[in-house]
Design a protein around this motif. Structure first.
Motif, PDB file in Angstrom:
ATOM      1  N   VAL A   9       0.932  -0.997   0.641  1.00  0.00           N
ATOM      2  CA  VAL A   9       0.199   0.065   0.271  1.00  0.00           C
ATOM      3  C   VAL A   9       1.151   1.064   0.544  1.00  0.00           C
ATOM      4  O   VAL A   9       1.615   1.293   0.860  1.00  0.00           O
ATOM      5  N   GLY A  10       0.483   2.495  -0.773  1.00  0.00           N
ATOM      6  CA  GLY A  10       1.102   3.321  -1.093  1.00  0.00           C
ATOM      7  C   GLY A  10       2.203   3.578  -2.184  1.00  0.00           C
ATOM      8  O   GLY A  10       3.045   4.495  -2.400  1.00  0.00           O
ATOM      9  N   THR A  11       2.714   2.567  -2.770  1.00  0.00           N
ATOM     10  CA  THR A  11       3.559   1.902  -3.948  1.00  0.00           C
ATOM     11  C   THR A  11       3.480   2.986  -4.684  1.00  0.00           C
ATOM     12  O   THR A  11       2.231   2.512  -5.710  1.00  0.00           O
ATOM     13  N   ARG A  12       3.580   3.565  -5.617  1.00  0.00           N
ATOM     14  CA  ARG A  12       4.177   4.706  -6.608  1.00  0.00           C
ATOM     15  C   ARG A  12       4.067   3.599  -7.040  1.00  0.00           C
ATOM     16  O   ARG A  12       4.969   3.402  -8.142  1.00  0.00           O
ATOM     17  N   MET A  13       2.916   3.642  -8.550  1.00  0.00           N
ATOM     18  CA  MET A  13       3.035   2.864  -9.705  1.00  0.00           C
ATOM     19  C   MET A  13       3.886   3.451 -11.083  1.00  0.00           C
ATOM     20  O   MET A  13       4.292   5.173 -11.359  1.00  0.00           O
ATOM     21  N   PRO A  14       4.738   3.229 -11.885  1.00  0.00           N
ATOM     22  CA  PRO A  14       5.212   4.222 -13.541  1.00  0.00           C
ATOM     23  C   PRO A  14       4.083   4.451 -13.964  1.00  0.00           C
ATOM     24  O   PRO A  14       2.933   4.118 -14.256  1.00  0.00           O
ATOM     25  N   SER A  15       5.075   5.150 -14.587  1.00  0.00           N
ATOM     26  CA  SER A  15       3.693   6.315 -15.077  1.00  0.00           C
ATOM     27  C   SER A  15       3.634   5.436 -16.482  1.00  0.00           C
ATOM     28  O   SER A  15       4.118   4.518 -16.599  1.00  0.00           O
ATOM     29  N   VAL A  16       2.351   6.495 -17.473  1.00  0.00           N
ATOM     30  CA  VAL A  16       1.933   5.450 -18.384  1.00  0.00           C
ATOM     31  C   VAL A  16       3.285   4.877 -19.308  1.00  0.00           C
ATOM     32  O   VAL A  16       3.437   4.110 -19.381  1.00  0.00           O
ATOM     33  N   ARG A  17       3.762   5.957 -19.487  1.00  0.00           N
ATOM     34  CA  ARG A  17       4.409   5.988 -20.676  1.00  0.00           C
ATOM     35  C   ARG A  17       5.870   5.130 -20.475  1.00  0.00           C
ATOM     36  O   ARG A  17       6.083   4.502 -21.255  1.00  0.00           O
ATOM     37  N   GLN A  18       6.590   5.157 -18.765  1.00  0.00           N
ATOM     38  CA  GLN A  18       7.328   4.124 -18.769  1.00  0.00           C
ATOM     39  C   GLN A  18       6.941   2.347 -18.620  1.00  0.00           C
ATOM     40  O   GLN A  18       7.603   2.145 -18.751  1.00  0.00           O
ATOM     41  N   PHE A  19       5.993   2.226 -18.137  1.00  0.00           N
ATOM     42  CA  PHE A  19       4.868   1.531 -17.713  1.00  0.00           C
ATOM     43  C   PHE A  19       4.920   0.124 -19.067  1.00  0.00           C
ATOM     44  O   PHE A  19       6.106  -0.078 -19.770  1.00  0.00           O
ATOM     45  N   ALA A  20       5.048   1.667 -20.816  1.00  0.00           N
ATOM     46  CA  ALA A  20       4.153   0.837 -21.690  1.00  0.00           C
ATOM     47  C   ALA A  20       5.682   0.731 -22.196  1.00  0.00           C
ATOM     48  O   ALA A  20       6.315   0.070 -22.889  1.00  0.00           O
ATOM     49  N   LYS A  21       7.021   1.530 -21.996  1.00  0.00           N
ATOM     50  CA  LYS A  21       8.258   1.587 -22.874  1.00  0.00           C
ATOM     51  C   LYS A  21       8.674   0.076 -22.297  1.00  0.00           C
ATOM     52  O   LYS A  21       9.521  -0.955 -23.035  1.00  0.00           O
ATOM     53  N   CYS A  22       8.766  -0.373 -20.808  1.00  0.00           N
ATOM     54  CA  CYS A  22       9.352  -1.458 -20.211  1.00  0.00           C
ATOM     55  C   CYS A  22       9.302  -2.853 -20.640  1.00  0.00           C
ATOM     56  O   CYS A  22       9.790  -3.197 -20.920  1.00  0.00           O
ATOM     57  N   ASN A  23       7.585  -2.663 -20.964  1.00  0.00           N
ATOM     58  CA  ASN A  23       6.407  -3.888 -21.424  1.00  0.00           C
ATOM     59  C   ASN A  23       6.413  -3.689 -23.084  1.00  0.00           C
ATOM     60  O   ASN A  23       5.342  -4.800 -22.950  1.00  0.00           O
ATOM     61  N   GLY A  24       7.264  -3.162 -23.423  1.00  0.00           N
ATOM     62  CA  GLY A  24       6.964  -2.681 -24.948  1.00  0.00           C
ATOM     63  C   GLY A  24       5.133  -3.075 -25.440  1.00  0.00           C
ATOM     64  O   GLY A  24       4.947  -3.961 -26.523  1.00  0.00           O
ATOM     65  N   ILE A  25       4.543  -2.687 -24.764  1.00  0.00           N
ATOM     66  CA  ILE A  25       3.311  -1.940 -25.365  1.00  0.00           C
ATOM     67  C   ILE A  25       2.675  -1.245 -25.215  1.00  0.00           C
ATOM     68  O   ILE A  25       3.502   0.446 -24.918  1.00  0.00           O
ATOM     69  N   SER A  26       1.449  -0.718 -25.442  1.00  0.00           N
ATOM     70  CA  SER A  26       0.906   0.747 -26.218  1.00  0.00           C
ATOM     71  C   SER A  26       0.951   1.029 -24.960  1.00  0.00           C
ATOM     72  O   SER A  26       0.260   0.067 -23.927  1.00  0.00           O
ATOM     73  N   THR A  27       0.590   2.581 -25.125  1.00  0.00           N
ATOM     74  CA  THR A  27       0.840   3.527 -24.013  1.00  0.00           C
ATOM     75  C   THR A  27      -0.889   3.214 -23.764  1.00  0.00           C
ATOM     76  O   THR A  27      -2.050   3.484 -22.818  1.00  0.00           O
ATOM     77  N   PHE A  28      -1.910   3.308 -24.684  1.00  0.00           N
ATOM     78  CA  PHE A  28      -3.691   3.101 -24.548  1.00  0.00           C
ATOM     79  C   PHE A  28      -3.590   1.761 -23.825  1.00  0.00           C
ATOM     80  O   PHE A  28      -4.513   1.685 -22.719  1.00  0.00           O
ATOM     81  N   THR A  29      -3.381   0.549 -23.381  1.00  0.00           N
ATOM     82  CA  THR A  29      -3.542  -0.399 -23.124  1.00  0.00           C
ATOM     83  C   THR A  29      -2.868  -0.526 -21.773  1.00  0.00           C
ATOM     84  O   THR A  29      -3.936  -0.472 -21.187  1.00  0.00           O
ATOM     85  N   VAL A  30      -2.242   0.265 -21.144  1.00  0.00           N
ATOM     86  CA  VAL A  30      -1.483   1.183 -20.371  1.00  0.00           C
ATOM     87  C   VAL A  30      -2.528   2.101 -19.444  1.00  0.00           C
ATOM     88  O   VAL A  30      -2.854   1.035 -18.488  1.00  0.00           O
ATOM     89  N   VAL A  31      -3.048   2.706 -19.639  1.00  0.00           N
ATOM     90  CA  VAL A  31      -4.630   3.261 -19.451  1.00  0.00           C
ATOM     91  C   VAL A  31      -5.130   2.941 -19.324  1.00  0.00           C
ATOM     92  O   VAL A  31      -6.375   2.779 -18.293  1.00  0.00           O
ATOM     93  N   GLU A  32      -5.714   1.493 -19.976  1.00  0.00           N
ATOM     94  CA  GLU A  32      -7.119   0.995 -19.756  1.00  0.00           C
ATOM     95  C   GLU A  32      -6.949   0.061 -18.468  1.00  0.00           C
ATOM     96  O   GLU A  32      -7.684  -0.365 -17.954  1.00  0.00           O
ATOM     97  N   ALA A  33      -5.245  -0.371 -18.748  1.00  0.00           N
ATOM     98  CA  ALA A  33      -5.054  -1.376 -17.064  1.00  0.00           C
ATOM     99  C   ALA A  33      -5.613  -0.790 -16.188  1.00  0.00           C
ATOM    100  O   ALA A  33      -5.986  -1.162 -14.961  1.00  0.00           O
ATOM    101  N   TYR A  34      -5.003   0.435 -16.511  1.00  0.00           N
ATOM    102  CA  TYR A  34      -5.222   1.444 -14.709  1.00  0.00           C
ATOM    103  C   TYR A  34      -6.929   1.874 -14.164  1.00  0.00           C
ATOM    104  O   TYR A  34      -5.797   1.455 -13.102  1.00  0.00           O
ATOM    105  N   ASP A  35      -6.786   2.303 -15.593  1.00  0.00           N
ATOM    106  CA  ASP A  35      -7.797   2.632 -15.091  1.00  0.00           C
ATOM    107  C   ASP A  35      -9.266   1.594 -14.177  1.00  0.00           C
ATOM    108  O   ASP A  35      -9.878   1.374 -13.568  1.00  0.00           O
TER     109      ASP A  35
END
Length: 505
Positions: free
Chosen positions: A53-79
């Protein structure tokens, strides 16, 4: 699903400015969308206490870059993780882990879709089935109408005429502004009905979403603030985030926009622009009053931001509805149009009307990002608009929508659903139950169940930035009378009554 600690490659992380964080090795061969897999993976990490609890997640762009996926996908997953209560969003700070305990329905194995119903999984705002038109599922929440509602003969004849393009037009890429004949036609019709505009102030695009993208690329930079209506057009929210902008929702309901809230937000943050559906707003179907349109323009002037008027439903509305572009004369209003609602979304032709000073930069960005648009498609639209049956076809379409809308409200009432707002016209009715959502009983969960039952629904979570006090969906009036949808909604109502102690609307 395996998890590799990102600290192992700390040197590479420092080089790209990405903090140490677990990299998800997503097993793409498994059933389910990438969104499903991200949600399940993050949930597993929370359950294993790898994320506290309280851990900060990577930004949408960082998460997408790290995992080689679209930022759209990350936004939907975070939402979706926010909706499930696992993450919370703090404006200006990002996403944080919000809970450690997981009820059985949120255990990782329960989050991946079952192989039933042909392998259908979770639905999100960018699910291909909502756009392709080839799904076997009933398109109850989609944004297109049955082909026979549009006037198939007129459209097919226009396409045939467009294919007779002169041989000398097969050289080169076409005009940067788009096909001259269509721009002249748009200029004439807009000048007659709304506001004076020259053909050289009309830029043709690959539909309205392409127009929004060009406007964002031209006028915003990462970190800028963009106002949207809440609820509003679902894809627009993801598109704005994709450009690195901060999205601020301005509440809209049956009475229109909350302009007091807009003024308060504008004092706190300097918005660069705002997107507005003046007429037959998606998803509510309401229109701004002339008084609200005047005040909105005054606020844009006071706080110095652009207004992007999404005007794609204008031809389905009654004459005399408010027009920001007409009131403003394209000084700080940019008008976006489209033909997907009166002809066919497959033609992919939209338009931007803007001031003579702004348009050259929009053209430059259009050429940089994709060169010209399809002259064949634009010629097809031109032939359809200038054909004798077109006006009669639109009048027939409006009559069908009016009848379908009244029928939809009655059908939805039979399953205990009430309209969120009374639509003034158009193709949508948004309605729901007076049931408070929970992490295990909300619009997304019900939409996932519907997809497995062969029904495509569009839940309120697709359209809203703030939490909704009730569960509701956007319905396409062409499909609400289908027995499959009515049966599913009756079952969902019954299950909702059991889950909520007999309370419903």
């Amino acid at each position: 699903m395996t998890i590799h600690e990102f600290e192992a490659d700390q040197g590479a992380d420092d080089a790209v400015g990405i903090p140490a964080w677990p990299l998800l090795a997503l097993e793409r061969g498994k059933k389910g969308s990438l969104v499903d897999k991200i949600v399940a993976a993050v949930t597993a990490m929370v359950a294993a206490k790898a994320l506290r609890v309280g851990t900060r997640m990577p930004s949408v762009r960082q998460f997408a870059k790290c995992n080689g996926i679209s930022t759209f996908t990350v936004v939907e997953a975070y939402d979706r993780l926010v909706t499930l209560g696992l993450l919370c969003s703090r404006r200006g700070s990002g996403y944080f882990v919000a809970r450690q305990d997981l009820p059985p329905t949120l255990q990782p194995d329960a989050l991946l879709p079952s192989p039933c119903a042909g392998g259908r999984g979770a639905v999100d705002a960018l699910t291909p089935e909502l756009y392709t038109g080839v799904s076997e599922a009933l398109p109850a929440g989609t944004g297109w109408l049955p082909p026979e509602w549009y006037g198939e003969d007129t459209i097919l004849d226009a396409v045939r005429q467009a294919m007779r393009i002169p041989a000398n037009r097969l050289r080169g890429y076409g005009h940067p502004l788009g096909f001259a004949g269509l721009r002249q036609q748009l200029s004439s019709s807009l000048s007659d009905e709304l506001f004076p505009v020259e053909p050289d102030q009309v830029l043709l695009t690959h539909g309205a979403t392409h127009a929004f993208d060009l406007i964002l690329r031209t006028l915003t930079r990462p970190g800028d603030t963009v106002f949207v209506e809440d609820p509003g057009y679902s894809n627009l929210l993801s598109l704005i985030r994709h450009h690195g902008c901060n999205v601020v929702g301005i509440p809209r309901d049956d009475r229109g926009l909350d302009l007091d809230a807009l003024a308060a937000q504008a004092r706190l943050v300097q918005p660069k622009l705002m997107f507005v559906n003046t007429v037959l707003q998606n998803p509510l179907g309401t229109s701004l009053s002339p008084a609200q349109a005047h005040r909105l323009l005054a606020l844009a002037e006071q706080f110095d931001f652009w207004l992007v008027e999404d005007d794609i439903y204008r031809e389905l509305a009654a004459r005399g509805e408010a027009s920001l572009a007409a009131l403003d004369g394209l000084r700080r209003v940019i008008r976006v149009g489209s033909f997907s609602k009166t002809l066919s979304p497959v033609l992919r032709v939209g338009s931007i009307c803007a001031s003579a000073s702004l348009l050259p930069e929009l053209v430059r960005v259009k050429m940089l990002t994709g060169l010209t648009t399809s002259e064949v498609n634009e010629r097809a639209v031109y032939h359809a608009l200038t054909a004798r049956p077109y006006r009669r076809m639109v009048e027939k379409l409006v009559a069908q929508l009016d009848a379908g809308r009244e029928r939809s409200i009655e059908v939805l009432r039979e399953v205990g659903m009430a309209p969120v707002a009374r639509p003034r016209g158009g193709m949508f009715v948004s309605a729901g139950w007076d049931i408070a959502p929970t992490p295990t009983r909300n619009g997304r969960v019900i939409a996932d169940q519907a997809l497995r039952a062969g029904v495509l629904l569009a839940p309120n979570e697709f359209f809203m930035l703030r939490p909704s006090p009730t569960i509701w969906f956007r319905f396409n009036v062409a499909y609400t009378a289908e027995p499959l949808l009515r049966a599913f909604l009756r079952d969902a109502q019954r299950d909702g009554l059991r889950a909520d102690g007999g309370q419903h609307g």
